[in-house]
Design a protein around this motif. Sequence first.
Motif, PDB file in Angstrom:
ATOM      1  N   TYR A 120       3.312  -7.063  -6.382  1.00 53.39           N
ATOM      2  CA  TYR A 120       3.494  -5.829  -7.161  1.00 53.39           C
ATOM      3  C   TYR A 120       4.267  -4.798  -6.347  1.00 53.39           C
ATOM      4  O   TYR A 120       5.173  -4.151  -6.859  1.00 53.39           O
ATOM      5  N   GLN A 142      -4.640 -11.303  -4.191  1.00 49.32           N
ATOM      6  CA  GLN A 142      -4.056 -10.424  -3.157  1.00 49.32           C
ATOM      7  C   GLN A 142      -2.541 -10.612  -3.108  1.00 49.32           C
ATOM      8  O   GLN A 142      -1.801  -9.648  -2.945  1.00 49.32           O
ATOM      9  N   HIS A 172      -9.827  -4.881  -2.837  1.00 43.36           N
ATOM     10  CA  HIS A 172      -8.473  -4.970  -2.270  1.00 43.36           C
ATOM     11  C   HIS A 172      -8.166  -3.837  -1.296  1.00 43.36           C
ATOM     12  O   HIS A 172      -7.345  -3.990  -0.400  1.00 43.36           O
ATOM     13  N   VAL A 202      -0.949   3.107  -3.087  1.00 40.02           N
ATOM     14  CA  VAL A 202      -1.162   1.678  -3.306  1.00 40.02           C
ATOM     15  C   VAL A 202      -1.835   1.466  -4.651  1.00 40.02           C
ATOM     16  O   VAL A 202      -2.750   2.202  -5.005  1.00 40.02           O
ATOM     17  N   SER A 203      -1.417   0.436  -5.350  1.00 41.28           N
ATOM     18  CA  SER A 203      -2.078   0.086  -6.605  1.00 41.28           C
ATOM     19  C   SER A 203      -3.398  -0.616  -6.331  1.00 41.28           C
ATOM     20  O   SER A 203      -3.491  -1.457  -5.449  1.00 41.28           O
ATOM     21  N   ASN A 224      -1.333  -8.833  -6.578  1.00 36.88           N
ATOM     22  CA  ASN A 224      -1.514  -7.383  -6.713  1.00 36.88           C
ATOM     23  C   ASN A 224      -0.983  -6.602  -5.514  1.00 36.88           C
ATOM     24  O   ASN A 224      -0.382  -5.548  -5.670  1.00 36.88           O
ATOM     25  N   ASP A 225      -1.290  -7.116  -4.316  1.00 37.60           N
ATOM     26  CA  ASP A 225      -1.013  -6.331  -3.115  1.00 37.60           C
ATOM     27  C   ASP A 225       0.415  -6.561  -2.621  1.00 37.60           C
ATOM     28  O   ASP A 225       1.083  -5.617  -2.215  1.00 37.60           O
ATOM     29  N   ILE A 242      -6.167  -3.717   2.736  1.00 35.27           N
ATOM     30  CA  ILE A 242      -4.873  -3.019   2.823  1.00 35.27           C
ATOM     31  C   ILE A 242      -4.994  -1.856   3.809  1.00 35.27           C
ATOM     32  O   ILE A 242      -4.103  -1.617   4.628  1.00 35.27           O
TER      33      ILE A 242
END
Lengths: 309, 270
Positions: free
Chosen positions: A89, A82, B118, B111-112, A85-86, B122
């Motif tokens: 990135y 997390q 994930h 968002v990726s 990536n979150d 988010i």
Amino acid sequence: MRNATIQAVIELAEKDKNVFLLTADLGFSVLEDFQKKFPKRFFNVGVAEQNMMGIAAGLALSGKTVFVYSIIPFVTIRCLEQVRNDICYHNLKVRIIGIGSGLSYAHDGYTHYATEDVAVMRSLPNMTIVCPADPLEAKALIKSSEFYNGPIYIRLSKGRDVSIHAKLNSFKIGKGIVLSKGTDATIVASGNILAQAKEVCEHLKNKFSVGLISLPTLKPLDEKLLLQCARKTKALFTIEEHSEIGGLASAVADILSRNNTGVFFKPFALPDAFIKTIADQKELLDRHSLSARALTKRILIVLEKLGKK
Amino acid sequence: MNKTMNIKHIVRFTQEIRKDILKYHAKTGRSHVGSSLSCVDILIALYFGVLNITPGRAQMKQRDIFILSKGHAVSALYAVLTKKGFMSKDLFWHCLLPGHSTKDCVPGIEVSTGALGHGLPIGVGYALAARFDKSRSRVFVLMSDGECNEGSVWEAAMFAGHNRLDHLVAIIDYNKIQALGRTQDVLDLEPLRDKWASFGWEVKEMDGHDVKKMIRVLKEVPLKKNKPSVFIMHTIKGKGVSFMEDKVEWHYRSPNEELLKTALKELSAP
């Protein structure tokens, strides 16, 4: 250190209503002030660090500045994907406050030690890493983070605050702090082990001219200052409460090897091993030759040898 | 697609997008065509009938947020974003696009994603911000059924239920097949409805290929005030192409020229 940090976060939150604080159910007697003052901007997400990091990313993507708080392994390696990536990135304004640098949680055992965290976090693109040595550095860091973009990993010690700086004239993320200058050697330390480094300098001062640098920011490293020291002194020592792999020692070695300075370099760090002895932090550091006494002895041997050449 | 479209027009529209997806996979040789065909009707419903978003105004305030948490179905998103005008046709057919939903590589992606589990956390963060800012923005997170194996999904589900996040909408593309087999054999999700309900969510089960009905219902979220909404969309993996439907292998394979021809023919039949 924790209290000083959170007080500074509160000051930031008073100025900026976009400052949020999340915890994964830790921070007893540390976070209550923030919670009381800003109940709508405080969330205890429960014992769920992956979710906490995702939430932090979503809030930051919506324009918030998000502080997250927990013990170091739980906010670094537990939720590493997390973070990568979150948060990294998307290069988000998330400040990860990790408590318990090195062996701070001595009696709690290896699950709570933070001895590989810097190595792991250093490898993440966009990540800034700051490891304040004392409450003054911590406060200054939070203050200077206000307009700093991208994620910051804030690595804090736990336990009694040791004040090292009488006052701090300037603090900038990415810059080292020169406590004293020397010609024989420079000692570079990061985090609260700076206290031991300072003691070492005291012990050595009658025999050698030893400079001392506090290097709170481990990424990006203050390359300019390090190279200056490497070129002006005969020996460079790093002291850290982290594994010998991937921390301050590795970061400094990278710079020295790329720049061919020829300085004698010796790092002092924890071994690449799980520590199974249970003792208090001071005792553990002593056993790994990281107490001021042991460090003085080790550095003295090197300097005497170098002096004879 | 517009409001006055009748069912025949909608079907033709979804078939056109399916053809684009198939051609894209044939051209690129990429995996996950079955996953894309499974959720493309949901994406069409969202992008053409539900989401308050405008191409060219990516950062518009109070816009709805969409997160493709099952990032591997990105070819369906590319096809829809292209039809909607976020992406140019050139970019789509250029085909050098990431195999998972990646921000900054194509316009229109918030968002990726790509690693599963994930998107919902988010989404929770977005929903908290929307509530704090008193924004009208709603947050839609599309997940796969296999994705619900991830613990982080349930961490987020528990938090959203506890905090009564009615800005948040989870959509599960329940085609009952995951990477190595049927969900009931790999790690049974049932009773899925009860699981979400017990976490404090308002649950609705629907046909995930009925675009018109999905638009009608999704437009009106939240299903219940002060509760997050979850839609369990019953779908068919590889939907629309007879030889791909309900087959595990089309999680990986991409059609060769001959199979593409057959598939396109099927989708052109009146």
